[in-house]
Design a protein around this motif. Structure first.
Motif, PDB file in Angstrom:
ATOM      1  N   THR A  14       0.830  -1.211   0.000  1.00 19.39           N
ATOM      2  CA  THR A  14       0.000   0.000   0.000  1.00 19.39           C
ATOM      3  C   THR A  14       0.860   1.254   0.000  1.00 19.39           C
ATOM      4  N   ARG A  53      -8.050   2.716   3.644  1.00 13.18           N
ATOM      5  CA  ARG A  53      -7.949   1.647   4.646  1.00 13.18           C
ATOM      6  C   ARG A  53      -8.096   2.220   6.041  1.00 13.18           C
ATOM      7  N   LEU A  56      -4.738   2.421   8.103  1.00 16.21           N
ATOM      8  CA  LEU A  56      -3.506   2.915   7.495  1.00 16.21           C
ATOM      9  C   LEU A  56      -2.844   3.984   8.358  1.00 16.21           C
ATOM     10  N   LYS A 105      -9.530   9.828   8.208  1.00 12.59           N
ATOM     11  CA  LYS A 105      -8.695   9.201   7.197  1.00 12.59           C
ATOM     12  C   LYS A 105      -8.106  10.267   6.275  1.00 12.59           C
TER      13      LYS A 105
END
Length: 251
Positions: A14, A53, A56, A105
């Motif tokens: 990622t 995600r 993350l 996020k």
């Protein structure tokens, strides 16, 4: 020399994808044409998708903390420069603080922009951003390049803490790998990995004059590199010559 990298886990995979997208964005932003800024916006949305995600951000924060703790262990070592140590720990602290203060996020704040989300909903549809589909977006593309760039920079700035953190972590990881020269006999190379040690990234450098492409596979016990040669139609076929290349394992 052409560099190829192979991630051993999904987290590094990622991070490499995001690094690739941020590099593309960095290339497109300084340009002036509307089509370049269109693809800069496409890239921005791709970054938001990859970075969506849930874990993350917390994973990056934990990795920064882990690296800081490891580096703190070098305090008092006469073979380590305290000045260099302070510098890298300071960079880790700064990246950690900026990422930690990022609300939600990566790119979450952009989802409140109705105009942007309208473009995002159409941009993945082939031809979906034509002037009759999104006249507002078409009008934005007619603005002066500097005005479009100001908008893009403002939107991209919300992702800078994420970019800074993952680039720092990838640089630390890459610096941990020492390249060594190996030979693929008959176009094949295999190396067993020591038990009890976890590697995260494999780096292969091969002379571009060879015209070869490495096909890499790996897991916690072994890595394998098979050298391939593209035919006239671009299909990769095994090459059977003995070829030397540089390999680095990053833990």
């Amino acid at each position: 020399m052409v560099l190829y990298e192979y991630p051993f886990n999904e987290g590094i995979r990622t991070m490499l994808r995001l690094e690739h997208l941020f590099a593309r964005l960095h290339t497109l932003l300084p340009r002036d044409t509307a089509v370049d800024h269109h693809f800069a916006l496409v890239t921005l949305f791709e970054i938001m998708d990859v970075a969506s995600r849930a874990d993350l951000k917390s994973d990056l924060l934990k990795e920064l903390e882990r690296h800081k703790a490891q580096l703190q262990g070098f305090r008092g070592n006469p073979s380590v420069s305290e000045r260099a140590l302070d510098e890298i720990i300071g960079r880790i602290d700064l990246a950690h603080d900026r990422l930690n203060h990022l609300a939600g996020k990566a790119g979450h704040s952009l989802t409140a922009n109705e105009w942007l989300m309208g473009v995002r909903s159409r941009i993945s549809i082939p031809g979906g951003t034509c002037s009759f589909d999104l006249p507002g977006y078409y009008a934005w593309q007619q603005l002066a390049p500097e005005q479009r760039r100001q908008d893009l920079v403002r939107w991209v700035d919300t992702l800078v803490p994420l970019a800074d953190a993952l680039l720092l972590l990838l640089n630390l990881l890459r610096d941990a790998g020492v390249p060594h020269r190996v030979v693929a006999h008959g176009g094949q190379y295999q190396q067993s990995l020591p038990a009890g040690r976890t590697y995260q990234l494999l780096r292969v450098r091969i002379d571009d004059s060879t015209g070869l492409v490495p096909e890499i596979t790996g897991h916690r016990l072994m890595v394998s590199v098979r050298l391939m040669r593209p035919d006239a139609e671009g299909r990769l076929k095994p090459d059977h010559a003995d070829t030397a290349f540089d390999l680095a394992l990053c833990a």
